[in-house]
Design a protein around this motif. Structure first.
Motif, PDB file in Angstrom:
ATOM      1  N   ALA A  86       0.802  -1.249   0.047  1.00 41.94           N
ATOM      2  CA  ALA A  86       0.071  -0.080   0.050  1.00 41.94           C
ATOM      3  C   ALA A  86       0.683   1.122  -0.059  1.00 41.94           C
ATOM      4  CB  ALA A  86      -0.908   0.036   1.193  1.00 41.94           C
ATOM      5  N   ASN A  87       1.979   1.172   0.511  1.00 42.61           N
ATOM      6  CA  ASN A  87       2.905   2.438   0.702  1.00 42.61           C
ATOM      7  C   ASN A  87       3.757   2.557  -0.666  1.00 42.61           C
ATOM      8  OD1 ASN A  87       1.934   3.080   3.305  1.00 42.61           O
ATOM      9  ND2 ASN A  87       3.473   1.785   4.247  1.00 42.61           N
ATOM     10  N   GLY A  88       3.785   1.349  -1.363  1.00 43.57           N
ATOM     11  CA  GLY A  88       4.619   1.449  -2.767  1.00 43.57           C
ATOM     12  C   GLY A  88       6.112   1.495  -2.536  1.00 43.57           C
ATOM     13  N   THR A  89       6.299   0.319  -1.423  1.00 47.29           N
ATOM     14  CA  THR A  89       7.780   0.258  -1.094  1.00 47.29           C
ATOM     15  C   THR A  89       8.192  -1.196  -1.856  1.00 47.29           C
ATOM     16  OG1 THR A  89       7.238   0.785   1.345  1.00 47.29           O
ATOM     17  CG2 THR A  89       9.226  -0.588   0.877  1.00 47.29           C
ATOM     18  N   TRP A  90       9.658  -0.820  -2.539  1.00 50.71           N
ATOM     19  CA  TRP A  90      10.111  -1.861  -3.131  1.00 50.71           C
ATOM     20  C   TRP A  90      11.033  -2.511  -2.400  1.00 50.71           C
ATOM     21  CZ3 TRP A  90      10.612  -1.710  -9.048  1.00 50.71           C
ATOM     22  CH2 TRP A  90      10.041  -0.643  -9.556  1.00 50.71           C
ATOM     23  N   LEU A  91      11.141  -3.855  -2.887  1.00 55.03           N
ATOM     24  CA  LEU A  91      12.073  -4.793  -1.992  1.00 55.03           C
ATOM     25  C   LEU A  91      13.218  -4.950  -3.083  1.00 55.03           C
ATOM     26  CD1 LEU A  91       9.611  -7.205  -0.291  1.00 55.03           C
ATOM     27  CD2 LEU A  91      10.418  -5.136   0.429  1.00 55.03           C
ATOM     28  N   ASP A  92      14.635  -5.310  -2.426  1.00 54.81           N
ATOM     29  CA  ASP A  92      15.771  -5.747  -3.019  1.00 54.81           C
ATOM     30  C   ASP A  92      16.290  -6.740  -2.233  1.00 54.81           C
ATOM     31  OD1 ASP A  92      17.926  -5.748  -4.600  1.00 54.81           O
ATOM     32  OD2 ASP A  92      18.921  -4.030  -3.941  1.00 54.81           O
ATOM     33  N   PRO A  93      15.809  -8.116  -2.627  1.00 60.19           N
ATOM     34  CA  PRO A  93      16.069  -9.277  -1.427  1.00 60.19           C
ATOM     35  C   PRO A  93      17.690  -9.358  -1.603  1.00 60.19           C
ATOM     36  CG  PRO A  93      14.064  -9.552  -2.828  1.00 60.19           C
ATOM     37  CD  PRO A  93      14.713  -8.566  -3.406  1.00 60.19           C
ATOM     38  N   THR A  94      18.601  -9.623  -2.635  1.00 61.66           N
ATOM     39  CA  THR A  94      19.919  -9.940  -2.764  1.00 61.66           C
ATOM     40  C   THR A  94      20.007 -11.228  -2.039  1.00 61.66           C
ATOM     41  OG1 THR A  94      20.512  -8.689  -0.502  1.00 61.66           O
ATOM     42  CG2 THR A  94      20.504  -7.372  -2.600  1.00 61.66           C
ATOM     43  N   ILE A  95      19.157 -11.914  -2.382  1.00 59.91           N
ATOM     44  CA  ILE A  95      19.368 -13.309  -1.895  1.00 59.91           C
ATOM     45  C   ILE A  95      20.939 -14.047  -2.145  1.00 59.91           C
ATOM     46  CG2 ILE A  95      18.388 -15.952  -2.181  1.00 59.91           C
ATOM     47  CD1 ILE A  95      16.703 -13.901  -0.605  1.00 59.91           C
ATOM     48  N   SER A  96      21.431 -13.772  -3.240  1.00 60.34           N
ATOM     49  CA  SER A  96      22.610 -14.315  -3.757  1.00 60.34           C
ATOM     50  C   SER A  96      23.609 -14.065  -2.815  1.00 60.34           C
ATOM     51  CB  SER A  96      23.003 -13.919  -5.042  1.00 60.34           C
ATOM     52  OG  SER A  96      23.057 -12.732  -5.354  1.00 60.34           O
ATOM     53  N   SER A  97      23.681 -12.673  -2.108  1.00 61.77           N
ATOM     54  CA  SER A  97      24.673 -12.085  -1.319  1.00 61.77           C
ATOM     55  C   SER A  97      24.727 -13.065  -0.038  1.00 61.77           C
ATOM     56  CB  SER A  97      24.465 -10.445  -0.933  1.00 61.77           C
ATOM     57  OG  SER A  97      23.379 -10.460   0.043  1.00 61.77           O
ATOM     58  N   PHE A  98      23.656 -13.633   0.499  1.00 60.38           N
ATOM     59  CA  PHE A  98      23.833 -14.489   1.585  1.00 60.38           C
ATOM     60  C   PHE A  98      24.646 -15.634   1.491  1.00 60.38           C
ATOM     61  CE2 PHE A  98      20.021 -11.945   2.286  1.00 60.38           C
ATOM     62  CZ  PHE A  98      20.064 -11.510   3.358  1.00 60.38           C
ATOM     63  N   ARG A  99      25.109 -16.107   0.254  1.00 59.93           N
ATOM     64  CA  ARG A  99      25.939 -16.937   0.091  1.00 59.93           C
ATOM     65  C   ARG A  99      27.460 -16.687   0.572  1.00 59.93           C
ATOM     66  NH1 ARG A  99      24.324 -19.641  -5.738  1.00 59.93           N
ATOM     67  NH2 ARG A  99      23.077 -21.367  -4.896  1.00 59.93           N
ATOM     68  N   THR A 100      27.632 -15.326   0.576  1.00 53.53           N
ATOM     69  CA  THR A 100      28.887 -14.792   0.963  1.00 53.53           C
ATOM     70  C   THR A 100      28.805 -14.457   2.576  1.00 53.53           C
ATOM     71  OG1 THR A 100      29.184 -13.796  -0.946  1.00 53.53           O
ATOM     72  CG2 THR A 100      30.423 -12.785   0.816  1.00 53.53           C
ATOM     73  N   PHE A 101      27.637 -13.566   2.755  1.00 51.67           N
ATOM     74  CA  PHE A 101      27.379 -13.345   4.278  1.00 51.67           C
ATOM     75  C   PHE A 101      27.232 -14.398   5.382  1.00 51.67           C
ATOM     76  CE2 PHE A 101      25.536  -9.598   2.316  1.00 51.67           C
ATOM     77  CZ  PHE A 101      26.585  -8.718   2.425  1.00 51.67           C
ATOM     78  N   ALA A 102      26.438 -15.428   5.087  1.00 53.05           N
ATOM     79  CA  ALA A 102      26.008 -16.230   5.881  1.00 53.05           C
ATOM     80  C   ALA A 102      26.101 -17.740   5.074  1.00 53.05           C
ATOM     81  CB  ALA A 102      24.822 -16.203   6.474  1.00 53.05           C
ATOM     82  N   PRO A 103      27.088 -18.157   4.545  1.00 57.21           N
ATOM     83  CA  PRO A 103      27.149 -19.650   3.868  1.00 57.21           C
ATOM     84  C   PRO A 103      26.384 -20.718   4.461  1.00 57.21           C
ATOM     85  CG  PRO A 103      29.311 -19.054   4.462  1.00 57.21           C
ATOM     86  CD  PRO A 103      28.565 -17.721   4.817  1.00 57.21           C
ATOM     87  N   GLN A 104      26.652 -20.883   5.754  1.00 62.19           N
ATOM     88  CA  GLN A 104      26.170 -21.937   6.503  1.00 62.19           C
ATOM     89  C   GLN A 104      24.726 -21.877   6.565  1.00 62.19           C
ATOM     90  OE1 GLN A 104      28.536 -22.324  10.169  1.00 62.19           O
ATOM     91  NE2 GLN A 104      30.131 -23.647   9.281  1.00 62.19           N
ATOM     92  N   GLN A 105      24.180 -20.805   6.874  1.00 63.18           N
ATOM     93  CA  GLN A 105      22.705 -20.467   7.141  1.00 63.18           C
ATOM     94  C   GLN A 105      22.075 -20.360   5.660  1.00 63.18           C
ATOM     95  OE1 GLN A 105      25.223 -18.496   8.640  1.00 63.18           O
ATOM     96  NE2 GLN A 105      24.963 -19.542  10.705  1.00 63.18           N
ATOM     97  N   PHE A 106      22.598 -20.328   4.703  1.00 69.60           N
ATOM     98  CA  PHE A 106      22.136 -20.077   3.453  1.00 69.60           C
ATOM     99  C   PHE A 106      21.034 -20.882   2.973  1.00 69.60           C
ATOM    100  CE2 PHE A 106      21.427 -20.313  -1.085  1.00 69.60           C
ATOM    101  CZ  PHE A 106      21.316 -18.977  -1.710  1.00 69.60           C
ATOM    102  N   PRO A 107      20.902 -22.104   2.974  1.00 65.73           N
ATOM    103  CA  PRO A 107      19.908 -23.021   2.749  1.00 65.73           C
ATOM    104  C   PRO A 107      18.562 -22.717   3.516  1.00 65.73           C
ATOM    105  CG  PRO A 107      21.986 -24.306   2.712  1.00 65.73           C
ATOM    106  CD  PRO A 107      22.244 -23.134   3.507  1.00 65.73           C
ATOM    107  N   ALA A 108      18.965 -22.454   4.712  1.00 64.83           N
ATOM    108  CA  ALA A 108      17.761 -21.910   5.553  1.00 64.83           C
ATOM    109  C   ALA A 108      17.002 -20.657   5.338  1.00 64.83           C
ATOM    110  CB  ALA A 108      17.929 -22.153   7.167  1.00 64.83           C
ATOM    111  N   ILE A 109      17.726 -19.623   4.894  1.00 67.16           N
ATOM    112  CA  ILE A 109      17.566 -18.401   4.395  1.00 67.16           C
ATOM    113  C   ILE A 109      16.622 -18.384   2.958  1.00 67.16           C
ATOM    114  CG2 ILE A 109      18.450 -16.145   3.519  1.00 67.16           C
ATOM    115  CD1 ILE A 109      20.695 -16.373   5.508  1.00 67.16           C
ATOM    116  N   GLN A 110      17.375 -19.233   2.045  1.00 66.96           N
ATOM    117  CA  GLN A 110      16.607 -19.612   0.873  1.00 66.96           C
ATOM    118  C   GLN A 110      15.323 -20.115   0.927  1.00 66.96           C
ATOM    119  OE1 GLN A 110      16.885 -18.406  -2.150  1.00 66.96           O
ATOM    120  NE2 GLN A 110      16.236 -19.734  -3.657  1.00 66.96           N
ATOM    121  N   ALA A 111      15.112 -21.162   1.897  1.00 60.12           N
ATOM    122  CA  ALA A 111      14.043 -21.928   2.168  1.00 60.12           C
ATOM    123  C   ALA A 111      12.996 -20.757   2.738  1.00 60.12           C
ATOM    124  CB  ALA A 111      14.250 -22.873   3.353  1.00 60.12           C
TER     125      ALA A 111
END
Length: 226
Positions: free
Chosen positions: A81-106
């Motif tokens: 409703a507020n017109g807010t865009w999202l920029d998920p950057t899912i791929s970046s979590f492979r660098t930031f949190a490699p061990q948690q990445f599968p759970a983040i993607q899920a």
């Protein structure tokens, strides 16, 4: 906007930006909530910070108090409703949190039906500039991860082309291939609507209508898509 801004600093920046007619975007400051920054007019929210901090455990399969499906649905409806865009950057979590990445993607995959149902606009960011995140390669990785999470190839390609132009207010010159627009584009060897991985099969790169490079192609890349 930076994560470490105080509430006073954040709202002062937001007020000054509005007074000067400037859009503002970025992170959700730790002192605020996604709903507060959205209501303040922040144009986009980076990474997965559209999920309240208290609810981030959903990416590990938990359901913290106050983070029900109904609550998240109401939040996403407000962002829309507020017109807010999202920029998920899912791929970046492979660098930031490699061990948690599968759970983040899920966890993100579980949210995509809500995002699509509310027609939340999104961008294909990668957090380029962070060590280990490579130009080009990171974008193709993001495209594939977004499709794997439940978006269609058409939605993802739009988020990488037309949507950035719309976000920047440049649809008069960028975002689509039309007469009168800047002809920066790639020619692919196969249809990315059939398989988003075909976006990697670049035959030619055009800048302002002229070929500036031809991609080196292996015999496998030259063969027809299966």
């Amino acid at each position: 906007m930076h994560e470490d801004l105080s509430r006073d600093a954040y709202f002062a920046i937001a007020a000054e930006a509005k007074a000067k007619g400037l859009p503002f975007s970025g992170h959700v400051a730790a002192a605020l909530t996604p709903l507060e920054v959205s209501a303040a007019g922040q144009r986009s929210i980076e990474h997965l910070e559209f999920v309240p901090d208290r609810c981030m455990a959903i990416f590990a399969g938990a359901t913290p108090s106050g983070c029900s499906a109904e609550g998240l649905n109401a939040l996403i409806a407000s962002l829309a409703a507020n017109g807010t865009w999202l920029d998920p950057t899912i791929s970046s979590f492979r660098t930031f949190a490699p061990q948690q990445f599968p759970a983040i993607q899920a966890g993100f995959t579980q949210l995509v039906p809500l995002l699509r149902a509310h027609h939340i606009r999104f961008l294909t960011g990668t957090d380029l500039g962070t060590t280990g995140i490579l130009p080009g390669e990171s974008l193709h990785d993001e495209l594939a991860l977004l499709v794997a999470a439940g978006y269609t190839p058409a939605e993802v390609l739009r988020a990488a082309t037309l949507s950035p132009a719309a976000f920047l207010g440049l649809t008069d010159s960028l975002g689509t291939i039309e007469r009168g627009k800047i002809p920066d584009m790639v020619l692919l060897e196969a249809d990315p609507l059939v398989d988003i991985k075909n976006a990697r099969r670049i035959a030619f790169v055009f800048q302002r209508g002229s070929v500036v490079s031809t991609a080196p192609r292996s015999p496998a890349a030259r063969s027809p898509a299966p």
